[in-house]
Design a protein around this motif. Structure first.
Motif, PDB file in Angstrom:
ATOM      1  N   VAL A 152      -7.112  -1.261   3.615  1.00  8.51           N
ATOM      2  CA  VAL A 152      -7.918  -1.964   3.126  1.00  8.51           C
ATOM      3  C   VAL A 152      -8.681  -1.315   4.682  1.00  8.51           C
ATOM      4  CG1 VAL A 152      -9.661  -3.859   3.920  1.00  8.51           C
ATOM      5  CG2 VAL A 152      -8.211  -2.834   1.816  1.00  8.51           C
ATOM      6  N   GLU A 153      -7.706  -2.668   6.059  1.00  9.97           N
ATOM      7  CA  GLU A 153      -7.580  -1.855   7.059  1.00  9.97           C
ATOM      8  C   GLU A 153      -7.428  -0.320   7.545  1.00  9.97           C
ATOM      9  OE1 GLU A 153      -5.720  -3.207  10.948  1.00  9.97           O
ATOM     10  OE2 GLU A 153      -5.241  -3.830   9.087  1.00  9.97           O
ATOM     11  N   GLN A 154      -5.957   0.179   7.178  1.00  7.11           N
ATOM     12  CA  GLN A 154      -6.277   1.191   7.540  1.00  7.11           C
ATOM     13  C   GLN A 154      -7.489   2.707   7.372  1.00  7.11           C
ATOM     14  OE1 GLN A 154      -2.123   2.337   6.369  1.00  7.11           O
ATOM     15  NE2 GLN A 154      -1.096   0.267   6.927  1.00  7.11           N
ATOM     16  N   LEU A 155      -7.985   2.057   5.774  1.00  9.46           N
ATOM     17  CA  LEU A 155      -8.585   3.475   5.158  1.00  9.46           C
ATOM     18  C   LEU A 155     -10.278   2.923   5.459  1.00  9.46           C
ATOM     19  CD1 LEU A 155      -7.228   3.571   1.934  1.00  9.46           C
ATOM     20  CD2 LEU A 155      -7.384   5.480   3.865  1.00  9.46           C
ATOM     21  N   GLY A 156     -10.300   1.512   6.062  1.00  8.59           N
ATOM     22  CA  GLY A 156     -11.869   1.480   6.573  1.00  8.59           C
ATOM     23  C   GLY A 156     -12.705   0.838   5.254  1.00  8.59           C
ATOM     24  N   VAL A 157     -12.144   0.950   3.698  1.00 12.48           N
ATOM     25  CA  VAL A 157     -12.429   0.706   3.028  1.00 12.48           C
ATOM     26  C   VAL A 157     -12.549  -0.716   1.800  1.00 12.48           C
ATOM     27  CG1 VAL A 157     -13.037   2.735   2.036  1.00 12.48           C
ATOM     28  CG2 VAL A 157     -10.730   1.271   1.306  1.00 12.48           C
ATOM     29  N   GLY A 158     -13.342  -1.290   0.940  1.00  8.23           N
ATOM     30  CA  GLY A 158     -13.008  -2.457   0.142  1.00  8.23           C
ATOM     31  C   GLY A 158     -12.008  -2.516  -0.639  1.00  8.23           C
ATOM     32  N   ARG A 159     -11.451  -3.269  -0.952  1.00  8.78           N
ATOM     33  CA  ARG A 159     -10.345  -3.865  -1.898  1.00  8.78           C
ATOM     34  C   ARG A 159     -10.432  -2.953  -2.976  1.00  8.78           C
ATOM     35  NH1 ARG A 159      -6.244  -8.136  -1.637  1.00  8.78           N
ATOM     36  NH2 ARG A 159      -6.779  -9.521   1.221  1.00  8.78           N
ATOM     37  N   ASN A 160     -11.975  -3.443  -3.931  1.00  8.16           N
ATOM     38  CA  ASN A 160     -12.160  -2.725  -5.046  1.00  8.16           C
ATOM     39  C   ASN A 160     -12.265  -1.097  -4.574  1.00  8.16           C
ATOM     40  OD1 ASN A 160     -12.207  -5.315  -6.357  1.00  8.16           O
ATOM     41  ND2 ASN A 160     -14.718  -4.993  -6.167  1.00  8.16           N
ATOM     42  N   THR A 161     -11.768  -0.180  -3.614  1.00  7.33           N
ATOM     43  CA  THR A 161     -12.178   0.964  -3.915  1.00  7.33           C
ATOM     44  C   THR A 161     -10.396   0.780  -3.664  1.00  7.33           C
ATOM     45  OG1 THR A 161     -14.067   0.989  -2.347  1.00  7.33           O
ATOM     46  CG2 THR A 161     -11.880   2.698  -2.364  1.00  7.33           C
ATOM     47  N   VAL A 162      -9.460   0.618  -2.920  1.00 11.32           N
ATOM     48  CA  VAL A 162      -8.334   0.946  -3.039  1.00 11.32           C
ATOM     49  C   VAL A 162      -7.595   0.150  -4.532  1.00 11.32           C
ATOM     50  CG1 VAL A 162      -6.882  -0.270  -1.406  1.00 11.32           C
ATOM     51  CG2 VAL A 162      -8.104   0.130  -0.449  1.00 11.32           C
ATOM     52  N   ARG A 163      -7.727  -0.489  -5.524  1.00 16.28           N
ATOM     53  CA  ARG A 163      -7.710  -0.461  -6.171  1.00 16.28           C
ATOM     54  C   ARG A 163      -7.613   0.119  -7.562  1.00 16.28           C
ATOM     55  NH1 ARG A 163      -9.568  -6.927  -6.480  1.00 16.28           N
ATOM     56  NH2 ARG A 163      -7.893  -7.720  -5.868  1.00 16.28           N
ATOM     57  N   GLU A 164      -8.786   0.606  -6.961  1.00 13.88           N
ATOM     58  CA  GLU A 164      -9.349   2.088  -8.323  1.00 13.88           C
ATOM     59  C   GLU A 164      -8.232   3.476  -7.997  1.00 13.88           C
ATOM     60  OE1 GLU A 164     -13.362   2.844  -8.784  1.00 13.88           O
ATOM     61  OE2 GLU A 164     -13.836   0.833  -8.275  1.00 13.88           O
ATOM     62  N   ALA A 165      -8.202   3.537  -6.542  1.00 13.73           N
ATOM     63  CA  ALA A 165      -7.724   4.898  -6.195  1.00 13.73           C
ATOM     64  C   ALA A 165      -6.203   4.489  -6.366  1.00 13.73           C
ATOM     65  CB  ALA A 165      -7.548   4.825  -4.562  1.00 13.73           C
ATOM     66  N   VAL A 166      -5.557   3.338  -6.674  1.00 13.10           N
ATOM     67  CA  VAL A 166      -3.964   3.182  -6.984  1.00 13.10           C
ATOM     68  C   VAL A 166      -4.055   3.351  -8.228  1.00 13.10           C
ATOM     69  CG1 VAL A 166      -2.341   1.151  -7.199  1.00 13.10           C
ATOM     70  CG2 VAL A 166      -3.727   1.298  -4.776  1.00 13.10           C
ATOM     71  N   ARG A 167      -5.230   2.418  -8.807  1.00 19.58           N
ATOM     72  CA  ARG A 167      -4.914   2.636 -10.229  1.00 19.58           C
ATOM     73  C   ARG A 167      -5.828   4.510 -10.547  1.00 19.58           C
ATOM     74  NH1 ARG A 167     -10.107  -0.400 -11.159  1.00 19.58           N
ATOM     75  NH2 ARG A 167      -8.469  -1.832 -11.472  1.00 19.58           N
ATOM     76  N   ALA A 168      -6.205   4.788 -10.232  1.00 17.09           N
ATOM     77  CA  ALA A 168      -5.983   6.922 -10.771  1.00 17.09           C
ATOM     78  C   ALA A 168      -4.576   7.690 -10.315  1.00 17.09           C
ATOM     79  CB  ALA A 168      -7.197   7.004  -9.910  1.00 17.09           C
ATOM     80  N   LEU A 169      -4.096   7.173  -9.547  1.00 16.96           N
ATOM     81  CA  LEU A 169      -2.841   7.749  -9.494  1.00 16.96           C
ATOM     82  C   LEU A 169      -1.832   7.506  -9.987  1.00 16.96           C
ATOM     83  CD1 LEU A 169      -3.378   7.418  -4.656  1.00 16.96           C
ATOM     84  CD2 LEU A 169      -3.146   9.453  -6.740  1.00 16.96           C
ATOM     85  N   THR A 170      -1.694   5.590 -10.173  1.00 16.30           N
ATOM     86  CA  THR A 170      -1.117   5.277 -11.266  1.00 16.30           C
ATOM     87  C   THR A 170      -0.824   5.852 -12.390  1.00 16.30           C
ATOM     88  OG1 THR A 170      -0.856   3.347 -10.425  1.00 16.30           O
ATOM     89  CG2 THR A 170       0.206   3.527 -12.403  1.00 16.30           C
ATOM     90  N   HIS A 171      -2.091   6.425 -13.140  1.00 17.48           N
ATOM     91  CA  HIS A 171      -2.997   6.702 -14.492  1.00 17.48           C
ATOM     92  C   HIS A 171      -2.286   7.863 -14.248  1.00 17.48           C
ATOM     93  CE1 HIS A 171      -4.659   7.833 -18.007  1.00 17.48           C
ATOM     94  NE2 HIS A 171      -5.089   8.869 -17.397  1.00 17.48           N
ATOM     95  N   ALA A 172      -2.159   9.084 -13.105  1.00 24.23           N
ATOM     96  CA  ALA A 172      -1.669  10.025 -12.646  1.00 24.23           C
ATOM     97  C   ALA A 172      -0.371  10.429 -12.738  1.00 24.23           C
ATOM     98  CB  ALA A 172      -2.726  10.876 -11.360  1.00 24.23           C
ATOM     99  N   GLY A 173       0.919   9.598 -12.330  1.00 20.74           N
ATOM    100  CA  GLY A 173       1.852   9.245 -12.527  1.00 20.74           C
ATOM    101  C   GLY A 173       2.546   9.350 -11.403  1.00 20.74           C
TER     102      GLY A 173
END
Length: 221
Positions: free
Chosen positions: A41-62
């Protein structure tokens, strides 16, 4: 030009792209744990929900996998790598070895034609490590060195598609090398003929040596 408010999906996609780049570059290594959510969150300058969505997407992608109570880890370096890993997870050892034979025979042939002095040095160094590990009876070191040898041969092709595909195949290859080692019951399959043919620039001999190596393993299995 009229500016438009950024869509949330675009922001998530930007974060996904940045995280994917960290994985692809090796900054977040295969098998390693990625930074914790607060750090992202700190490094990317975005909110927690945005980080969680990105992690979820990359998890789904394998590419990522969460471990309860232990964070999120890199399990593949690309979407292709993730797809290959998932497919090979249910493959039989003999199926993996047959595909491995196809890749390595062509790699040896191309390497003999395209190798540089640096490539030869890398191949020879890996061969020394491989033989030393086998002589010492160190199974883990042998598997790592054997894969390093074949990867060095593939790198010497200077074919980026083949190199990427072979590296994506790496996890399953480690399992196949280990499984083949158990089946061979401490009988090594010499790899010096492959290295010698690549050094000599003899494409036919290099392909034949690689073919002979994998044929021997498949016959044994």
């Amino acid at each position: 030009m009229t500016l438009q408010a950024a869509r949330r999906s675009s922001l998530v996609e930007q974060v996904i792209d940045q995280m994917r780049a960290e994985i692809a570059s090796g900054a977040w290594p295969l098998g390693g744990r990625i930074p914790a959510e607060p750090a992202l969150v700190e490094q990317l300058g975005v909110g927690r929900n945005t980080v969680r969505e990105a992690v979820r997407a990359l998890t789904h992608a394998g590419l990522l996998a969460g471990r309860q109570g232990d964070g999120t880890y890199v399990i593949a370096t690309s979407e292709l790598s993730g797809a290959v890993r998932r497919r090979l997870a249910t493959a039989e050892l003999i199926e993996i070895l047959e595909v491995r034979r196809g890749l390595e025979v062509e790699a040896a042939r191309l390497a003999a034609v395209r190798r540089t002095d640096a490539d030869i040095a890398a191949i020879d160094a890996a061969l020394v490590r491989r033989d030393a590990a086998f002589a010492a009876g160190d199974r883990d070191a042998f598997v790592d060195a054997d894969l390093a040898f074949h990867t060095a041969v593939v790198d010497a092709t200077h074919n980026r598609v083949l190199t990427d595909l072979y590296r994506d195949f790496g996890a399953a290859l480690k399992l196949s090398i280990g499984g083949a080692g158990e089946a061979l019951d401490h009988t090594d399959v010499p790899h010096e003929p492959i290295a010698a043919a690549v050094r000599a620039g003899d494409a036919s001999a290099a392909a034949a040596a690689a073919q002979s190596c994998l044929d021997h393993i498949l016959r044994t299995l």
